[in-house]
Scaffold this motif. Structure first.
Motif, mmCIF file in Angstrom:
data_model
loop_
_atom_site.group_PDB
_atom_site.id
_atom_site.type_symbol
_atom_site.label_atom_id
_atom_site.label_comp_id
_atom_site.label_asym_id
_atom_site.label_seq_id
_atom_site.Cartn_x
_atom_site.Cartn_y
_atom_site.Cartn_z
ATOM 1 N N TYR A 73 -24.080 -1.486 -53.011
ATOM 2 C CA TYR A 73 -22.962 -0.965 -52.247
ATOM 3 C C TYR A 73 -23.530 0.032 -51.250
ATOM 4 N N SER A 74 -23.609 -0.354 -49.989
ATOM 5 C CA SER A 74 -24.235 0.471 -48.963
ATOM 6 C C SER A 74 -23.232 1.436 -48.328
ATOM 7 N N GLU A 75 -23.733 2.318 -47.513
ATOM 8 C CA GLU A 75 -22.882 3.239 -46.746
ATOM 9 C C GLU A 75 -21.931 2.448 -45.854
ATOM 10 N N ALA A 76 -22.424 1.382 -45.229
ATOM 11 C CA ALA A 76 -21.574 0.540 -44.378
ATOM 12 C C ALA A 76 -20.460 -0.106 -45.195
ATOM 13 N N ASP A 77 -20.780 -0.569 -46.411
ATOM 14 C CA ASP A 77 -19.757 -1.142 -47.287
ATOM 15 C C ASP A 77 -18.690 -0.103 -47.603
ATOM 16 N N PHE A 78 -19.126 1.115 -47.895
ATOM 17 C CA PHE A 78 -18.200 2.193 -48.215
ATOM 18 C C PHE A 78 -17.262 2.460 -47.039
ATOM 19 N N ARG A 79 -17.812 2.579 -45.846
ATOM 20 C CA ARG A 79 -16.989 2.854 -44.664
ATOM 21 C C ARG A 79 -16.026 1.707 -44.373
ATOM 22 N N ARG A 80 -16.496 0.474 -44.536
ATOM 23 C CA ARG A 80 -15.645 -0.690 -44.338
ATOM 24 C C ARG A 80 -14.471 -0.679 -45.330
ATOM 25 N N GLU A 81 -14.747 -0.368 -46.584
ATOM 26 C CA GLU A 81 -13.700 -0.296 -47.609
ATOM 27 C C GLU A 81 -12.734 0.832 -47.303
#
Length: 88
Positions: A73-81
């Protein structure tokens, strides 16, 4: 290192390890078989009962060791969520 391997090396029966780790034998058996999803607390219980450092269970693991159905779970995944949920 696998829980089963550590238990065998220590010469401890499954029931004895479960007792020492304050957990149900079936819960221990699932984790030994790789079917469990142990929490950090469970890993600490087992490490204490086996007299090893908790990091023994995770040392050297990388995202490549995750099951195929999981991914990091990357930073980009977190921001997208976060955006998907209507947050910042």
């Amino acid at each position: 290192m696998l829980i089963r391997d550590l238990r065998a090396k220590a010469g401890i029966a499954r029931a004895r390890l479960a007792d020492r780790a304050d957990m149900d034998v079936s819960h221990l058996a699932r984790n030994e078989a790789g079917d469990g999803d142990p929490t950090l607390f469970v890993l600490i219980q087992l490490a204490t009962a086996l007299d090893v450092a908790p990091e023994t269970f995770v040392k050297g693991l990388t995202s490549a060791d995750l099951p195929e159905n999981l991914k990091p779970y990357s930073e980009a995944d977190f921001r997208r969520e976060l955006r998907r949920r209507g947050g910042a």
